[in-house]
Design a protein around this motif. Structure first.
Motif, PDB file in Angstrom:
ATOM      1  N   ARG A 105       0.807  -1.221   0.000  1.00 11.37           N
ATOM      2  CA  ARG A 105       0.000   0.000   0.000  1.00 11.37           C
ATOM      3  C   ARG A 105       0.841   1.272   0.000  1.00 11.37           C
ATOM      4  NH1 ARG A 105      -4.887  -1.514   4.305  1.00 11.37           N
ATOM      5  NH2 ARG A 105      -5.597  -3.405   3.213  1.00 11.37           N
ATOM      6  N   GLU A 106       2.099   1.141  -0.292  1.00 11.81           N
ATOM      7  CA  GLU A 106       2.911   2.347  -0.410  1.00 11.81           C
ATOM      8  C   GLU A 106       2.349   3.221  -1.520  1.00 11.81           C
ATOM      9  OE1 GLU A 106       7.367   1.820   1.178  1.00 11.81           O
ATOM     10  OE2 GLU A 106       7.067   1.125  -0.869  1.00 11.81           O
ATOM     11  N   LYS A 107       2.246   4.502  -1.258  1.00 11.26           N
ATOM     12  CA  LYS A 107       1.635   5.411  -2.222  1.00 11.26           C
ATOM     13  C   LYS A 107       2.472   5.557  -3.486  1.00 11.26           C
ATOM     14  CE  LYS A 107      -0.820   8.169   1.245  1.00 11.26           C
ATOM     15  NZ  LYS A 107      -1.006   9.537   1.810  1.00 11.26           N
ATOM     16  N   GLU A 108       3.793   5.542  -3.341  1.00 13.57           N
ATOM     17  CA  GLU A 108       4.691   5.724  -4.474  1.00 13.57           C
ATOM     18  C   GLU A 108       5.496   4.453  -4.716  1.00 13.57           C
ATOM     19  OE1 GLU A 108       4.699   8.399  -6.306  1.00 13.57           O
ATOM     20  OE2 GLU A 108       3.299   9.530  -5.043  1.00 13.57           O
ATOM     21  N   PRO A 109       5.897   4.205  -5.958  1.00 14.01           N
ATOM     22  CA  PRO A 109       6.782   3.065  -6.209  1.00 14.01           C
ATOM     23  C   PRO A 109       8.051   3.194  -5.375  1.00 14.01           C
ATOM     24  CG  PRO A 109       5.942   3.958  -8.281  1.00 14.01           C
ATOM     25  CD  PRO A 109       5.551   4.929  -7.204  1.00 14.01           C
ATOM     26  N   ARG A 110       8.592   2.065  -4.994  1.00 15.82           N
ATOM     27  CA  ARG A 110       9.780   2.032  -4.156  1.00 15.82           C
ATOM     28  C   ARG A 110      11.037   1.878  -5.011  1.00 15.82           C
ATOM     29  NH1 ARG A 110      11.782   3.927   0.018  1.00 15.82           N
ATOM     30  NH2 ARG A 110       9.665   3.693   0.900  1.00 15.82           N
ATOM     31  N   ALA A 111      12.057   2.687  -4.704  1.00 16.85           N
ATOM     32  CA  ALA A 111      13.336   2.558  -5.394  1.00 16.85           C
ATOM     33  C   ALA A 111      13.968   1.220  -5.037  1.00 16.85           C
ATOM     34  CB  ALA A 111      14.264   3.706  -5.006  1.00 16.85           C
ATOM     35  N   MET A 112      14.547   0.565  -6.045  1.00 11.18           N
ATOM     36  CA  MET A 112      15.203  -0.727  -5.859  1.00 11.18           C
ATOM     37  C   MET A 112      16.626  -0.654  -6.394  1.00 11.18           C
ATOM     38  SD  MET A 112      12.700  -2.582  -4.580  1.00 11.18           S
ATOM     39  CE  MET A 112      13.152  -4.294  -4.818  1.00 11.18           C
ATOM     40  N   HIS A 113      17.557  -1.154  -5.611  1.00 16.66           N
ATOM     41  CA  HIS A 113      18.943  -1.253  -6.066  1.00 16.66           C
ATOM     42  C   HIS A 113      19.159  -2.679  -6.556  1.00 16.66           C
ATOM     43  CE1 HIS A 113      23.510  -0.983  -5.297  1.00 16.66           C
ATOM     44  NE2 HIS A 113      23.229  -0.196  -6.321  1.00 16.66           N
ATOM     45  N   ILE A 114      19.627  -2.829  -7.773  1.00 16.48           N
ATOM     46  CA  ILE A 114      19.757  -4.133  -8.414  1.00 16.48           C
ATOM     47  C   ILE A 114      21.238  -4.454  -8.576  1.00 16.48           C
ATOM     48  CG2 ILE A 114      19.137  -5.518 -10.443  1.00 16.48           C
ATOM     49  CD1 ILE A 114      16.868  -3.363 -10.879  1.00 16.48           C
ATOM     50  N   VAL A 115      21.653  -5.580  -8.039  1.00 19.08           N
ATOM     51  CA  VAL A 115      23.061  -5.965  -8.047  1.00 19.08           C
ATOM     52  C   VAL A 115      23.191  -7.401  -8.545  1.00 19.08           C
ATOM     53  CG1 VAL A 115      23.637  -4.406  -6.143  1.00 19.08           C
ATOM     54  CG2 VAL A 115      22.961  -6.776  -5.648  1.00 19.08           C
ATOM     55  N   VAL A 116      24.422  -7.796  -8.825  1.00 21.10           N
ATOM     56  CA  VAL A 116      24.737  -9.191  -9.130  1.00 21.10           C
ATOM     57  C   VAL A 116      25.459  -9.736  -7.905  1.00 21.10           C
ATOM     58  CG1 VAL A 116      25.974 -10.767 -10.642  1.00 21.10           C
ATOM     59  CG2 VAL A 116      24.903  -8.714 -11.590  1.00 21.10           C
ATOM     60  N   PRO A 117      24.862 -10.672  -7.180  1.00 16.23           N
ATOM     61  CA  PRO A 117      25.491 -11.183  -5.954  1.00 16.23           C
ATOM     62  C   PRO A 117      26.921 -11.661  -6.191  1.00 16.23           C
ATOM     63  CG  PRO A 117      23.232 -11.971  -6.127  1.00 16.23           C
ATOM     64  CD  PRO A 117      23.551 -11.285  -7.432  1.00 16.23           C
ATOM     65  N   GLN A 118      27.773 -11.377  -5.235  1.00 16.11           N
ATOM     66  CA  GLN A 118      29.188 -11.783  -5.246  1.00 16.11           C
ATOM     67  C   GLN A 118      30.015 -11.038  -6.297  1.00 16.11           C
ATOM     68  OE1 GLN A 118      29.789 -13.622  -2.616  1.00 16.11           O
ATOM     69  NE2 GLN A 118      27.571 -13.779  -2.310  1.00 16.11           N
ATOM     70  N   GLN A 119      29.419 -10.041  -6.959  1.00 14.50           N
ATOM     71  CA  GLN A 119      30.174  -9.235  -7.920  1.00 14.50           C
ATOM     72  C   GLN A 119      30.042  -7.764  -7.550  1.00 14.50           C
ATOM     73  OE1 GLN A 119      29.040 -11.564 -11.932  1.00 14.50           O
ATOM     74  NE2 GLN A 119      30.507  -9.908 -12.240  1.00 14.50           N
ATOM     75  N   ARG A 120      31.075  -7.251  -6.905  1.00 14.10           N
ATOM     76  CA  ARG A 120      31.028  -5.856  -6.479  1.00 14.10           C
ATOM     77  C   ARG A 120      31.262  -4.902  -7.641  1.00 14.10           C
ATOM     78  NH1 ARG A 120      35.050  -2.915  -2.132  1.00 14.10           N
ATOM     79  NH2 ARG A 120      33.839  -0.991  -1.909  1.00 14.10           N
ATOM     80  N   LEU A 121      31.851  -5.417  -8.711  1.00 14.64           N
ATOM     81  CA  LEU A 121      32.194  -4.576  -9.853  1.00 14.64           C
ATOM     82  C   LEU A 121      31.719  -5.228 -11.140  1.00 14.64           C
ATOM     83  CD1 LEU A 121      33.657  -2.104 -11.007  1.00 14.64           C
ATOM     84  CD2 LEU A 121      35.783  -3.428 -10.953  1.00 14.64           C
ATOM     85  N   LEU A 122      30.947  -4.478 -11.921  1.00 16.34           N
ATOM     86  CA  LEU A 122      30.434  -4.949 -13.203  1.00 16.34           C
ATOM     87  C   LEU A 122      30.983  -4.065 -14.318  1.00 16.34           C
ATOM     88  CD1 LEU A 122      26.667  -5.214 -12.135  1.00 16.34           C
ATOM     89  CD2 LEU A 122      28.412  -7.024 -11.991  1.00 16.34           C
ATOM     90  N   GLY A 123      31.122  -4.637 -15.493  1.00 17.70           N
ATOM     91  CA  GLY A 123      31.511  -3.870 -16.670  1.00 17.70           C
ATOM     92  C   GLY A 123      30.358  -3.824 -17.645  1.00 17.70           C
ATOM     93  N   VAL A 124      29.762  -2.659 -17.812  1.00 20.26           N
ATOM     94  CA  VAL A 124      28.602  -2.494 -18.692  1.00 20.26           C
ATOM     95  C   VAL A 124      29.067  -1.991 -20.060  1.00 20.26           C
ATOM     96  CG1 VAL A 124      26.442  -1.218 -19.043  1.00 20.26           C
ATOM     97  CG2 VAL A 124      27.051  -2.048 -16.756  1.00 20.26           C
ATOM     98  N   ALA A 125      28.578  -2.622 -21.116  1.00 21.29           N
ATOM     99  CA  ALA A 125      28.936  -2.214 -22.475  1.00 21.29           C
ATOM    100  C   ALA A 125      28.385  -0.829 -22.779  1.00 21.29           C
ATOM    101  CB  ALA A 125      28.401  -3.225 -23.482  1.00 21.29           C
ATOM    102  N   GLY A 126      29.193  -0.019 -23.454  1.00 19.93           N
ATOM    103  CA  GLY A 126      28.747   1.329 -23.804  1.00 19.93           C
ATOM    104  C   GLY A 126      29.413   1.840 -25.066  1.00 19.93           C
ATOM    105  N   PHE A 127      28.930   2.986 -25.541  1.00 27.49           N
ATOM    106  CA  PHE A 127      29.539   3.739 -26.636  1.00 27.49           C
ATOM    107  C   PHE A 127      29.895   5.121 -26.106  1.00 27.49           C
ATOM    108  CE2 PHE A 127      26.506   1.374 -29.659  1.00 27.49           C
ATOM    109  CZ  PHE A 127      27.439   0.371 -29.905  1.00 27.49           C
ATOM    110  N   TYR A 128      30.952   5.709 -26.653  1.00 27.66           N
ATOM    111  CA  TYR A 128      31.269   7.089 -26.294  1.00 27.66           C
ATOM    112  C   TYR A 128      31.451   7.917 -27.562  1.00 27.66           C
ATOM    113  CZ  TYR A 128      36.220   6.443 -27.527  1.00 27.66           C
ATOM    114  OH  TYR A 128      37.385   6.224 -28.200  1.00 27.66           O
TER     115      TYR A 128
END
Length: 223
Positions: A105-128
């Motif tokens: 019944r929370e009035k607003e959507p709740r912020a969620m932090h999404i992680v990969v367990p056991q991986q403190r550092l991820l490399g996300v593909a990008g363009f610059y």
């Protein structure tokens, strides 16, 4: 769309994980990164040395649909990505990203932090991209690659960033690999069971809010 992410890994961890040869700018302990802010990316310089440099999150023009996120499903359909795909690929260091989910019944959507367990550092593909501004100063900006999510997560988080595995990271940062067909196999999204999402403060909606609280798990109000 991914509009917030975090990076909390140490500088040494990033240098080791991404095999950085030249460290020019490194931003860490950022808990609520938002579009237009300056962060660190991993790229090849003109001598093909793997470099960690600064870049603004959001290609120009900033209002364009692909400014902060580029859809892997449409890369081959957009001519302006062809140059970036061949010569301007980068990796975005990331510890987790944010989405929004409705709880009870929370009035607003709740912020969620999404992680990969056991991986403190991820490399996300990008363009610059790089260009000279009106003052002649070199400006650098990037977008991160995303794909449709799957499983239970897709019910509330439609997009996820492309997290590269070790082989994918090496190919993505290899300037000699320019054939899209050789890179496409690395652009598959993680399955929802490979990630963990937990509730955090809704203060992340304010891009000026920067605190460890942004990634601290809380108990949402189910009443």
């Amino acid at each position: 769309m991914i509009e917030r992410y975090s990076i909390t890994a140490d500088v040494g961890d990033m240098v080791e994980a991404f095999q950085i040869k030249k460290l020019l700018h490194c931003y860490t302990n950022r808990f609520n990164i938002a579009p237009t802010q300056t962060v660190s990316i991993v790229m090849n310089d003109k001598w093909e040395q793997r470099t960690m440099h600064d870049a603004r999150w959001g290609l120009f023009p900033f209002w364009a649909k692909d400014s902060i996120n580029a859809d892997t499903a449409t890369l081959s359909d957009k001519r302006f990505f062809d140059r970036m795909l061949r010569r301007q690929r980068c990796v975005v260091p990331c510890s987790g990203f944010f989405g929004w989910q409705q709880f009870g019944r929370e009035k607003e959507p709740r912020a969620m932090h999404i992680v990969v367990p056991q991986q403190r550092l991820l490399g996300v593909a990008g363009f610059y991209d790089e260009w000279r501004n009106y003052s002649g100063e070199l400006v650098r900006a990037f977008t991160m690659l995303t794909a449709s999510s799957s499983g239970a997560m897709s019910q509330w988080q439609p997009r996820v960033p492309i997290v590269l595995d070790e082989e994918g990271l090496e190919d993505w940062l290899n300037p000699r690999v320019q054939d899209y067909r050789s890179l496409r196999k690395h652009l598959e999204p993680l399955e929802s069971y490979q990630m963990r999402a937990y509730p955090v403060t809704n203060a992340i909606g304010d891009e000026a809010y920067e605190s460890p609280d942004c990634i601290r798990e809380i108990r949402p109000d189910f009443a």
